[in-house]
Design an enzyme around this catalytic site. Structure first.
Site, PDB file in Angstrom:
ATOM      1  N   GLY A 162     -16.291 -12.055 -22.692  1.00  0.00           N
ATOM      2  CA  GLY A 162     -15.401 -12.095 -23.850  1.00  0.00           C
ATOM      3  C   GLY A 162     -16.159 -11.978 -25.151  1.00  0.00           C
ATOM      4  O   GLY A 162     -16.547 -10.893 -25.581  1.00  0.00           O
ATOM      5  N   THR A 163     -16.418 -13.140 -25.752  1.00  0.00           N
ATOM      6  CA  THR A 163     -17.063 -13.188 -27.059  1.00  0.00           C
ATOM      7  C   THR A 163     -18.332 -12.336 -27.141  1.00  0.00           C
ATOM      8  O   THR A 163     -18.601 -11.718 -28.175  1.00  0.00           O
ATOM      9  CB  THR A 163     -17.396 -14.655 -27.393  1.00  0.00           C
ATOM     10  N   SER A 165      -9.211 -11.051 -22.240  1.00  0.00           N
ATOM     11  CA  SER A 165      -8.100 -10.844 -23.159  1.00  0.00           C
ATOM     12  C   SER A 165      -8.476 -11.279 -24.572  1.00  0.00           C
ATOM     13  O   SER A 165      -9.118 -12.306 -24.768  1.00  0.00           O
ATOM     14  CB  SER A 165      -6.909 -11.660 -22.672  1.00  0.00           C
ATOM     15  N   ILE A 173     -12.116 -20.175 -17.974  1.00  0.00           N
ATOM     16  CA  ILE A 173     -11.182 -21.003 -18.725  1.00  0.00           C
ATOM     17  C   ILE A 173     -10.708 -20.281 -19.993  1.00  0.00           C
ATOM     18  O   ILE A 173     -11.365 -19.353 -20.459  1.00  0.00           O
ATOM     19  CB  ILE A 173     -11.845 -22.332 -19.188  1.00  0.00           C
ATOM     20  N   ASN A 174      -9.599 -20.777 -20.547  1.00  0.00           N
ATOM     21  CA  ASN A 174      -9.207 -20.388 -21.888  1.00  0.00           C
ATOM     22  C   ASN A 174     -10.121 -21.124 -22.881  1.00  0.00           C
ATOM     23  O   ASN A 174     -11.007 -21.870 -22.474  1.00  0.00           O
ATOM     24  CB  ASN A 174      -7.742 -20.755 -22.120  1.00  0.00           C
ATOM     25  N   CYS A 196       0.153 -22.042 -24.188  1.00  0.00           N
ATOM     26  CA  CYS A 196       1.075 -21.859 -25.302  1.00  0.00           C
ATOM     27  C   CYS A 196       2.031 -23.039 -25.310  1.00  0.00           C
ATOM     28  O   CYS A 196       2.372 -23.575 -24.263  1.00  0.00           O
ATOM     29  CB  CYS A 196       1.914 -20.591 -25.116  1.00  0.00           C
ATOM     30  N   ASN A 234      -1.118 -16.305 -19.791  1.00  0.00           N
ATOM     31  CA  ASN A 234      -1.726 -17.240 -20.723  1.00  0.00           C
ATOM     32  C   ASN A 234      -0.744 -18.388 -20.888  1.00  0.00           C
ATOM     33  O   ASN A 234       0.253 -18.256 -21.587  1.00  0.00           O
ATOM     34  CB  ASN A 234      -1.989 -16.545 -22.061  1.00  0.00           C
TER      35      ASN A 234
END
Lengths: 377, 287
Positions: A324-325, A80, A250-251, A189, A186
């Site tokens: 992701g990145t 995401s 992980i986030n 937050c 997610n």
């Protein structure tokens, strides 16, 4: 607990054992609670194939069951926030070859996000503080769901909110929409109802929001863990007990960077989330700990840039990984990893990638802690 | 947009710390337009996780050569400056939306501040090819940072301003604009944020100063074009090429936004980097 986990992930066979993908063995891999319908069709299609020892890579079984009927074609997902709504990279990669797409974080109301600068590179990684910019759940459904419905690749909508009610309402609106294969929560937050404390850092709050969402949806439900906690295990257990089908770990890690003139922090929002190869050891540790704490599947994320990273995460108990990145530098990486994982299995003589899962976990579960909260480095 | 392999064919330090590099990249050189950019991967895959965005400084479809112009400011640009003839790089591009020149525009005013030259340089080539007249106003801190005039087409009228007065006008490049705003049909700018902000303000008051505000039915007086559309830019007097820290450069990460007058953030990589100056808000924390 350990034995049951291995039934789920690797058919109860020791890692490395050769296995023919017969209908019977595939059935045993499927999580028992999964709806019959999807299971039948999936195992039937596999049963018609005959695997031989030197089968071409295409015949390696890469399917992964995340529960509740969500069977991904392969265990390489895109994370995401790094892949938009799946359409942005359409010119350079074939999205239908991915395991799944996790779309940009989606909230109930539109959000314009944080002030700029929002991203900056750091050694071996990057910081971002986008601030959940998105057009709101209704616009996301209207703009993208019809396109997603035409794709083979499952799309998981990443859901964010400021209150339990937000998460529940967004989920309600996603329920039953064609093209939406599941939900990834997610929970990193701030919970406005509890003085801005993040849901993800408190086992009770994480369990509460998971349970509330679980009550309103039959969609497969993944919950994304935050690494910014002292001990992940009670939080992972609370989420699993509340009915999540799988965990994502992980986030990003919370961090800051300093502006070149050293007169202020660099990011417009001051704080950002660190991602990229720099966070991989942290992600490995959290997956390793969570895998021993819960029996639901874990989708690992954190610094995957090559096949070795995928194999590392599988070894510590993940059933799938998100890229992701690394997509920013190499958009073709996720699709290439699918081929490389398949090739790796063929080279090792494995019929399924699932035999790679959990090989680095302790042979015997660690002694459960008395309180379940103390941190063991 | 495509991923393309390119090879360095020339690399020169044209000014202290500023490099002009030529790459053989036929796929990119073909079909890219002034204002677009490329997103380039460094060779240090694990240390530098992001690509670097560079304006396409010039593109020659016949030879398949594109050039980029940059200042060495960090690890990434250092890596590029060390590349040698024949070294391969990996480009993603062409990306973003281009400048839009109205077919009726005869006189184009280009305004560049420092490295902003890279943002408008290709437009000079395109405009001259199309038979338009080009005046290029360039601002730098001092004479030693002034872009060499021999790297510009002969047809361009080149006017320089330096902050310290060591060459040309003593002051900001924006001081020169009122002198040309009546001559120019359209203006195109790239440079530091304060420069673009003051240009946007100048553009706002221009119609009033020139006495064309109430003529109607002229360019810009009709129905509003959708934000970010080529028509909205084509009708604008002032187009600006924006810069922002960038992640993916394809619109996926939402890292590189600027704030629009409608309140919806616009992605520099996708809706930009070129915007009509009146499409953006120029005050507030988003600068």
């Amino acid at each position: 607990m350990k034995a049951k986990r291995r039934v789920v992930t690797s058919s109860g066979r020791p890692a490395g054992a050769k296995r023919m993908p017969t209908a019977r063995s595939v059935r045993s891999v499927i999580i028992p609670e999964a709806p019959r319908q999807r299971v039948e069709s999936a195992s039937a299609s596999i049963a018609t194939r005959t695997a031989v020892a030197d089968a071409p890579a295409a015949d390696i079984d890469l399917r992964v069951d995340l529960g509740r009927g969500l069977v991904l074609p392969n265990p390489i997902l895109v994370a995401s926030g790094t892949f938009g709504y799946g359409i942005e990279y359409g010119d350079v990669i074939d999205v239908d070859r991915l395991g799944a797409i996790c779309c940009k974080g989606t909230t109930l109301k539109p959000r314009i996000g944080n002030p700029t600068p929002r991203v900056t590179e750091t050694p071996g990684g990057m910081l971002n503080s986008i601030g959940l910019q998105n057009p709101g759940v209704d616009a996301v459904i209207e703009k993208y769901a019809a396109t997603w419905a035409t794709w083979k690749v499952p799309v998981l909508v990443n859901v964010a909110g400021e209150s339990v009610g937000d998460y529940v309402e967004v989920t309600r609106r996603l329920e039953g929409v064609p093209g939406i294969a599941g939900i990834e929560l997610n929970i990193s937050c701030p919970n406005v109802g509890r003085g801005g404390l993040q849901f993800a850092i408190d086992a009770d709050a994480a369990g509460e929001v998971t349970a509330a969402v679980r009550r309103v949806t039959d969609l497969p439900l993944l919950v994304k863990l935050s690494p910014n906690v002292a001990d992940i295990r009670p939080i992972a257990r609370a989420i699993a007990d509340a009915g999540a089908d799988a965990l994502t770990a992980i986030n990003t890690l919370s961090g800051i960077a300093v502006a070149p003139a050293r007169d202020r922090p660099l990011l417009g929002n001051i704080y950002g989330g660190l991602s990229g190869p720099a966070v991989k050891p942290v992600a490995l540790r959290i997956v390793y700990e969570a895998a021993q704490a819960v029996r639901i599947p874990i989708v690992a994320i954190g610094g995957v840039t090559e096949l070795a990273d995928v194999l590392d995460f599988l070894a510590v108990g993940a059933v799938a990984v998100q890229v992701g990145t690394a997509i920013f530098a190499d958009p073709t990486l996720p699709v290439r990893l699918v081929g490389e994982l398949s090739e790796e299995c063929r080279r090792r003589g494995l019929a399924s990638y699932r035999d790679l899962i959990g090989s680095a976990l302790p042979k015997r579960p660690a002694t459960p802690s008395a309180k379940g909260v103390e941190y063991r480095p | 947009m495509r991923l393309a392999a390119a090879e360095l064919v020339d690399s020169r330090e044209i000014l202290p710390g500023q490099w002009l590099q030529a790459y053989h990249a036929p796929d990119i050189a073909n079909g890219s337009r002034a204002g677009q950019f490329v997103h380039v991967r460094t060779g240090d895959y694990s240390g530098m996780v992001l690509r670097r965005p560079f304006s396409i400084n010039t593109a020659d479809a016949a030879t398949g050569i594109i050039t980029i112009h940059f200042r060495v400011i960090g690890h990434g640009t250092e890596w590029f400056a060390r590349l040698r003839h024949g070294d391969p790089i990996d480009l993603l591009g062409p990306l973003g939306r281009s400048f839009e020149v109205d077919a009726r525009s005869r006189h184009l005013l280009l305004i560049a501040g420092g490295l902003g030259m890279a943002g408008v340089r290709m437009l000079a080539d395109e405009a001259i090819r199309d038979g338009r007249q080009v005046t290029l106003l360039f601002g730098a801190q001092s004479a030693r940072e002034v872009y060499p005039s021999n790297l510009l087409p002969d047809e361009v009228e080149y006017v320089v301003a330096t902050d310290d007065g060591s060459l040309g006008h003593h002051g900001y490049v924006t001081d020169l604009v009122p002198e040309y705003e009546g001559w120019a049909d359209q203006a195109f700018a790239c440079g530091p944020m304060p420069m673009l902000r003051s240009l946007a303000r100048l553009a706002e008051g221009r119609r009033g100063r020139l006495g064309v505000a109430s003529l109607g039915r002229k360019r810009g007086a009709g129905r509003a074009d959708p934000l970010g559309s080529p028509a909205a830019r084509r009708k604008a007097f002032m187009q600006v090429s924006m810069e922002q820290n960038m992640g993916c450069a394809v619109g996926a990460c939402l890292g590189c936004v600027v704030q629009s007058v409608t309140g919806t953030p616009q992605r520099v990589c996708r809706e930009g980097p070129v915007f009509a100056s009146d499409e953006l808000t120029w005050d507030g924390a988003w600068g």
